[in-house]
Design an enzyme around this catalytic site. Structure first.
Site, PDB file in Angstrom:
ATOM      1  N   GLY A   1      -9.059 -25.850  -3.385  1.00  0.00           N
ATOM      2  CA  GLY A   1     -10.349 -25.837  -4.273  1.00  0.00           C
ATOM      3  C   GLY A   1     -11.283 -26.315  -3.495  1.00  0.00           C
ATOM      4  N   VAL A   2     -11.622 -25.662  -2.368  1.00  0.00           N
ATOM      5  CA  VAL A   2     -12.855 -25.929  -1.312  1.00  0.00           C
ATOM      6  C   VAL A   2     -13.107 -24.817  -0.789  1.00  0.00           C
ATOM      7  CG1 VAL A   2     -12.284 -28.570  -1.052  1.00  0.00           C
ATOM      8  CG2 VAL A   2     -11.525 -26.776   0.492  1.00  0.00           C
TER       9      VAL A   2
ATOM     10  N   ASP B   1       0.044  -7.607   1.891  1.00  0.00           N
ATOM     11  CA  ASP B   1       0.730  -6.314   1.836  1.00  0.00           C
ATOM     12  C   ASP B   1       1.965  -6.235   1.638  1.00  0.00           C
ATOM     13  OD1 ASP B   1       0.315  -3.552   1.620  1.00  0.00           O
ATOM     14  OD2 ASP B   1      -0.280  -3.189   3.678  1.00  0.00           O
TER      15      ASP B   1
ATOM     16  N   GLY C   1       3.476   6.399   8.174  1.00  0.00           N
ATOM     17  CA  GLY C   1       4.974   6.677   7.397  1.00  0.00           C
ATOM     18  C   GLY C   1       5.604   5.481   8.125  1.00  0.00           C
ATOM     19  N   ASN C   2       5.285   4.770   9.136  1.00  0.00           N
ATOM     20  CA  ASN C   2       6.174   3.607   9.488  1.00  0.00           C
ATOM     21  C   ASN C   2       6.097   2.448   8.769  1.00  0.00           C
ATOM     22  OD1 ASN C   2       6.363   4.838  12.688  1.00  0.00           O
ATOM     23  ND2 ASN C   2       8.020   3.628  11.885  1.00  0.00           N
ATOM     24  N   SER C   3       4.781   2.633   8.004  1.00  0.00           N
ATOM     25  CA  SER C   3       4.284   1.318   7.028  1.00  0.00           C
ATOM     26  C   SER C   3       5.725   0.952   6.236  1.00  0.00           C
ATOM     27  CB  SER C   3       3.065   1.572   6.092  1.00  0.00           C
ATOM     28  OG  SER C   3       1.959   1.930   7.115  1.00  0.00           O
TER      29      SER C   3
ATOM     30  N   HIS D   1       0.795  -1.306   0.074  1.00  0.00           N
ATOM     31  CA  HIS D   1       0.186  -0.119   0.060  1.00  0.00           C
ATOM     32  C   HIS D   1       0.726   1.257  -0.080  1.00  0.00           C
ATOM     33  CE1 HIS D   1       0.397  -0.339   4.498  1.00  0.00           C
ATOM     34  NE2 HIS D   1       0.581   1.316   4.269  1.00  0.00           N
TER      35      HIS D   1
ATOM     36  N   ILE E   1     -14.798 -23.670   3.062  1.00  0.00           N
ATOM     37  CA  ILE E   1     -14.604 -24.388   4.207  1.00  0.00           C
ATOM     38  C   ILE E   1     -15.327 -23.459   5.528  1.00  0.00           C
ATOM     39  CG2 ILE E   1     -12.896 -26.049   3.845  1.00  0.00           C
ATOM     40  CD1 ILE E   1     -10.732 -23.897   5.027  1.00  0.00           C
TER      41      ILE E   1
END
Length: 496
Positions: free
Chosen positions: A284-285, A155, A226-228, A125, A287
């Site tokens: 492919g299930v 992310d 800003g720490n992201s 992001h 659940i």
């Protein structure tokens, strides 16, 4: 008469021994006090900060934003304020009726170098939609970065810069070894202040926020906007997390921050570096967790495993897994819940053959499944089909378990958006205050199974209720579909 006080004097050798003992006791007490203080409060973090700072970077992104043409649509045509807003709009244009020129918008974030040849990790992001990405190093030098690959699910983004020489870098540590209470350091560019250090502890582990592959470390080290994308270090200087999110009512740090665990990040980074994209395993299930009431309805000893609610076209269907199977283990690892299964499947290599142990009709069996690739999976909509006109008849209606139900007809299928070949019972009313209402059933839901058997008529449902009572079950397991999404719900059987 008061007793006379008698002063006694110790022999010199005894006095010396006593003084030595007291000095030794004081020294021991001081040593214990220093140990307690050292345990309660770490030594200065300055040496560690100096060691790892050169590998942490500030990230600035630049994005071209289209010019706005003013407040169109604020007032309807013919409004007495229309002329006023048209004049306001004209002032915001370039004066000749044309729209303003596009402008550039900047954003700030953090990251860290993971190799001497210039690979940089940050959050997706932070750089999403950016036209230009600039990396600022601790020395003040700047380089333009290119995007190698991104993974919105975790992310995480991998960038690359070209430098004249080897760059200082940091290594990933084992995030699974981090314990609640361990000291950690967060570094980054909070609020644009640049190369800021904050310290705290690991507050919790294995946190999930919203993603299927979430494995967050919670920390009280100050993390702000800003720490992201910045690193979370342990006391050895290894990266054990990537700072990603905060929980805050006001947008500022309140001591609840989240860092994506390094053991998740390293797998993503390795795939982005090799392929430029992620390649996760796909079973492919659909659940859901096995709750206690679902376990009781199915006659299970413990509420554990992952209950299959649907098997669309994919690897599981090819292998023979079925709706109603409970996945007990995957590739030799016991399945506690759906979250653990999703993460394990996603971490498995595409094309691998894994052994899936399921419980079906009270018996355990192991089925080999060749995993597909999650990123290639897409839900294809069923093609529309022409429906023959039919003479409408009065539908059969019944009330059971707090539900008013009726068999599906072509008209009801069309109204509810169900496929033409779906069989089951439509819920037309749900008694407020009933268990069914409390568990989320609503008008428009479709019941397709009861007691893990298909139902198409009210007689089918009554038969499954009777069979459950005869088997001594206290509840009945229903497969409920809403807008095509299935889930199992266990409803208590009333005594008769």
């Amino acid at each position: 008469m008061q007793p006379k006080a008698v002063a006694r004097t110790l022999p010199p050798q005894h006095a010396t021994a006593l003084r030595a003992a007291l000095i030794g006791l004081m020294a021991l007490s001081l040593l214990v006090l220093q140990s307690v203080m050292a345990y309660a409060k770490p030594e200065s973090l300055a040496p560690l900060a100096e060691k790892i700072s050169p590998s942490v970077v500030n990230i600035t992104t630049s994005t071209l934003v289209e010019g706005r043409t003013g407040p169109r649509g604020i007032v309807p045509e013919g409004s007495p304020f229309e002329d006023f807003f048209r004049e306001f709009q004209d002032r915001n244009n370039d004066g000749d009726g044309t729209a303003p020129a596009p402008r550039r918008s900047s954003a700030l974030g953090s990251g860290f170098v993971i190799s001497e040849d210039g690979y940089v990790v940050t959050n997706n992001h932070v750089i999403e939609g950016a036209d230009e990405i600039t990396i600022e190093f601790f020395t003040g030098s700047e380089l333009v970065a290119k995007v190698i690959g991104t993974d919105p699910n975790t992310d995480i983004a991998l960038l690359k810069v070209e430098a004249d020489g080897p760059l200082p870098f940091v290594s990933f540590g084992d995030s699974d070894a981090a314990r609640v209470g361990d000291w950690v350091i967060a570094m980054g560019n909070p609020l644009g202040q640049g190369f800021s250090v904050s310290a705290g502890i690991v507050s919790a582990r294995n946190r999930a926020l919203s993603g299927s592959y979430d494995d967050y470390i919670q920390t009280d080290a100050a993390i702000n906007r800003g720490n992201s994308g910045g690193p979370l270090f342990n006391m050895d200087g290894d990266v054990i997390g990537v700072n990603t999110a905060i929980l805050s009512p006001n947008g500022g740090s309140i001591g609840i921050g989240f860092s994506m665990a390094a053991n998740v990040v390293t797998r993503v980074v390795d795939q982005l570096k090799e392929y430029g994209e992620t390649r996760r395993g796909w079973l492919g299930v659909r659940i859901q967790d096995v709750t206690q009431d679902v376990a009781d309805a199915m006659g299970l000893e413990a509420a554990t495993g992952a209950l299959i609610t649907d098997v669309p076209e994919g690897p599981a269907k090819v292998a023979g897994l079925e709706t109603g199977d409970v996945i007990l283990s995957f590739d030799g690892v016991e399945v506690a819940d759906t979250r653990g299964l999703v993460r394990q499947v996603g971490n498995s290599p595409v094309g691998a053959t894994v052994r899936v142990t399921v419980l079906r009709e009270g018996k355990s069996q192991t089925i080999p499944v060749v995993l597909g690739r999650r990123e290639d999976a897409s839900g294809a909509a069923a093609p529309a089909t022409e429906e023959e006109e039919a003479t409408p008849t009065e539908p059969e209606v019944s009330s059971l378990l707090g539900l008013t139900i009726t068999p599906l007809t072509d008209e009801i299928r069309e109204e509810l958006g169900a496929s033409a070949d779906m069989q089951g019972l439509a819920v037309t009313e749900v008694a407020e205050g009933s268990e069914a209402f409390e568990k989320g059933l609503r008008p428009g839901d479709i019941l397709t199974e009861a007691g893990q058997q298909n139902i198409a008529t009210i007689a089918d449902l009554n038969g499954r209720v009777d069979a459950a009572r005869e088997a001594g079950r206290k509840s009945l397991l229903l497969l409920v579909r809403r807008a095509g999404d299935p889930r199992f719900v266990a409803l208590t059987l009333e005594d008769q």
